[in-house]
Design a protein around this motif. Structure first.
Motif, PDB file in Angstrom:
ATOM      1  N   MET A 112     -58.046 -78.252  77.062  1.00  0.00           N
ATOM      2  CA  MET A 112     -59.401 -77.732  77.221  1.00  0.00           C
ATOM      3  C   MET A 112     -59.401 -76.399  77.981  1.00  0.00           C
ATOM      4  SD  MET A 112     -62.624 -79.891  78.446  1.00  0.00           S
ATOM      5  CE  MET A 112     -62.608 -81.129  77.198  1.00  0.00           C
ATOM      6  N   TYR A 199     -69.422 -71.974  78.701  1.00  0.00           N
ATOM      7  CA  TYR A 199     -68.707 -72.639  79.792  1.00  0.00           C
ATOM      8  C   TYR A 199     -69.431 -73.922  80.205  1.00  0.00           C
ATOM      9  CZ  TYR A 199     -65.975 -73.555  83.868  1.00  0.00           C
ATOM     10  OH  TYR A 199     -65.154 -74.186  84.764  1.00  0.00           O
ATOM     11  N   LEU A 202     -68.548 -76.564  77.829  1.00  0.00           N
ATOM     12  CA  LEU A 202     -67.149 -76.960  78.070  1.00  0.00           C
ATOM     13  C   LEU A 202     -67.050 -77.936  79.245  1.00  0.00           C
ATOM     14  CD1 LEU A 202     -63.968 -75.694  77.513  1.00  0.00           C
ATOM     15  CD2 LEU A 202     -64.376 -75.140  79.865  1.00  0.00           C
ATOM     16  N   ARG A 225     -64.909 -74.155  73.786  1.00  0.00           N
ATOM     17  CA  ARG A 225     -63.668 -73.515  74.263  1.00  0.00           C
ATOM     18  C   ARG A 225     -63.217 -72.445  73.259  1.00  0.00           C
ATOM     19  NH1 ARG A 225     -59.841 -71.082  75.151  1.00  0.00           N
ATOM     20  NH2 ARG A 225     -58.084 -71.442  76.533  1.00  0.00           N
TER      21      ARG A 225
END
Ligand code: HEM
Length: 464
Positions: A112, A199, A202, A225
């Motif tokens: 990740m 982000y 994520l 990502r």
């Protein structure tokens, strides 16, 4: 087969067998000679995972230390582990014999964040990255962005005026924006919203089950990502065309003579955002809580900051690096918060071979967990350890007993930036605002950093 061929074949087999035996002998003899550390391994496979995660993890660690001493074995999340909590043993693992203990993370987390990020690596590649990252975060580099950090802090505080806010969520926005500033310089505002959107998706899947099927959180995170990597590739390409020398992290990573690939640059940018944001935001949240609970400490900090503000009235209006060196009381509040809150309770390493360690065997492949929090909360190192008392840092702590930023080859390269952004926010918070906590204040949540319950809701208002 000719007799000479048979002779050579036999001789070679004999030679390699003897060589193998001589190589394995020390391992077998360590295995035979030494006991494993004391402790219990719990149920097959599950081990003691439930005992650790069904309660405050620090209760688990403290009860084990009481029963077995500062080195003990256990079994967590499918892995046999050795936990260590004496300052000397932690130094051995992180510094003196660091080559025997490599950093280790679940494969899904590596995927990740990006396998080539600094904290997953060792050896020459790690040394090279560390130089580049340290160059971007050393005092000479970060002092140049103080006015920009200050304007982010002032803007954030203004937006909280008169509001009921979730301290941790707001601090995350602050530390995210400062991280982007340190990575991209003033260009950060151009990419802020796109990077933030990706982000935030994520991070939602970061602690989810690593099942990469449409609809799962993990799948959404992996998609975000990919998008992050695309945004970063275009930022890198724009920078290449500009051909300026930049002192930010992106400039440092792209300026390497041997050259990092775009993928290596992207993995390290995402890695730094990850390392910089929630850590610093958690510490800021704890500071806001401790200051609210300790009025005399708040008053001392406020007086120190007001004095700096008054000094500035005549001359330069913005904060400069030298001002941040005139904040000893506030700096001790940061130190004491790092100690009491110990937001990173421990870190992970893995033995790369069978290791003889303080009279015990740590078998190859076992995880080794230095327990920072236990060291910070041991009455041998800090008398009355649960008490929040910044004045204890008027005297330097004993060696290796205060390690909130880790120690050795993987210690935190962002520690100066973290302290700087905290000082700047506290300067404006304490001189212009008052705040009160809303709702229950005793709970702690772990996710994975220790945090006040519900992220510490507070109400903030301008001082009269
Ligand atoms: C108060 C806030 C922070 C705390 C408590 C903290 C703590 C730590 C600790 C304990 C480690 C070592 C982990 C280990 O040995 O396994 C670490 C590593 C790291 N930190 Fe921080 N950190 C903070 C803020 C930051 C910031 C602001 C940045 C970047 C600007 C940053 C970047 C990193 C990086 C890149 C590493 C990995 C270093 C390596 O593997 O060589 N950290 N941090």
């Amino acid at each position: 087969m000719e007799s000479t061929t048979i002779f050579w074949l036999f001789s070679s087999i004999l030679f390699f067998s003897l060589l193998l035996l001589s190589l394995l002998k020390p391992i077998f003899s360590i295995r035979r000679k030494l006991p494993l550390p004391p402790g219990t391994l719990g149920w097959p496979y599950i081990g003691e995972t439930f005992q650790l995660y069904s309660q405050n993890p620090n209760v688990f660690f403290a009860s084990k230390v009481k029963r077995f001493g500062s080195i003990f074995k256990t079994h967590i999340l499918g892995c046999p582990c050795v936990m260590i909590s004496s300052p000397e043993a932690v130094k051995l693992v992180l510094v003196t014999r660091a080559h025997l203990f490599k950093p280790t993370f679940p494969a899904s987390k590596e995927r990740m964040l990006g396998k080539q990020a600094i904290f997953f690596n060792q050896g020459d590649y790690h040394i090279k990255l560390r130089k580049l990252v340290l160059r971007a975060f050393m005092p000479e580099s970060i002092r140049t962005i103080i006015p920009d950090i200050e304007s982010i802090a002032v803007g954030m505080l203004k937006s909280w005026e008169g509001q009921l806010i979730n301290t941790f969520q707001e601090m995350k926005t602050y530390t995210f924006n400062v991280a982007l500033l340190s990575i991209f310089g003033k260009d950060e505002v151009l990419y802020r919203e796109d990077l933030k959107r990706c982000y935030y998706i994520l991070e939602k899947g970061y602690n989810s089950m690593p099942i990469n099927l449409p609809g799962t959180l993990f799948h959404k995170s992996m998609k975000a990502r990919k998008e992050l990597a695309q945004i970063l590739a275009s930022v890198i390409s724009i920078r290449r065309q500009m051909k300026h020398n930049h002192r930010d992290l992106l400039g440092s990573l792209m300026g390497d003579k041997e050259g990092l690939t775009d993928e290596q640059v992207a993995d390290n940018i995402i890695g730094v955002i990850f390392a910089a944001r929630d850590t610093t935001a958690s510490v800021l949240t704890w500071i806001v809580k401790y200051l609210a609970e300790n009025p005399s400490v708040l008053q001392a900090v406020t007086e120190e900051q007001v004095a700096i503000m008054r000094e500035k009235c005549g001359g330069e209006k913005v904060l400069i690096w030298e001002d941040t060196k005139k904040m000893p009381i506030t700096s001790r509040v940061i130190q004491e918060t790092l100690r009491v809150a110990s937001i990173l309770s421990f870190t992970f390493r893995e033995a790369v071979e069978d290791v003889e360690f303080e009279g015990y065997l740590i078998p190859k492949g076992w995880k080794v967990l230095p327990l920072f929090r236990n060291i910070h909360h041991s009455p041998d190192n800090f008398p009355d350890p649960e008490k929040f008392d910044p004045s204890r840092f008027e005297v330097a702590p004993k060696p290796n007993t205060f390690i909130p930023f880790g120690s050795g080859t993987h210690s935190c390269p962002g520690n100066e930036l973290a302290k700087l952004e905290i000082l700047i926010l506290l300067h404006h918070l304490t001189t212009k605002y008052r705040w009160s906590m809303v709702g229950p204040q005793n709970g702690i949540q772990y996710g994975p950093f220790a945090l006040p319950q519900n992220g510490l809701p507070i109400r903030l208002s301008l001082k009269a």
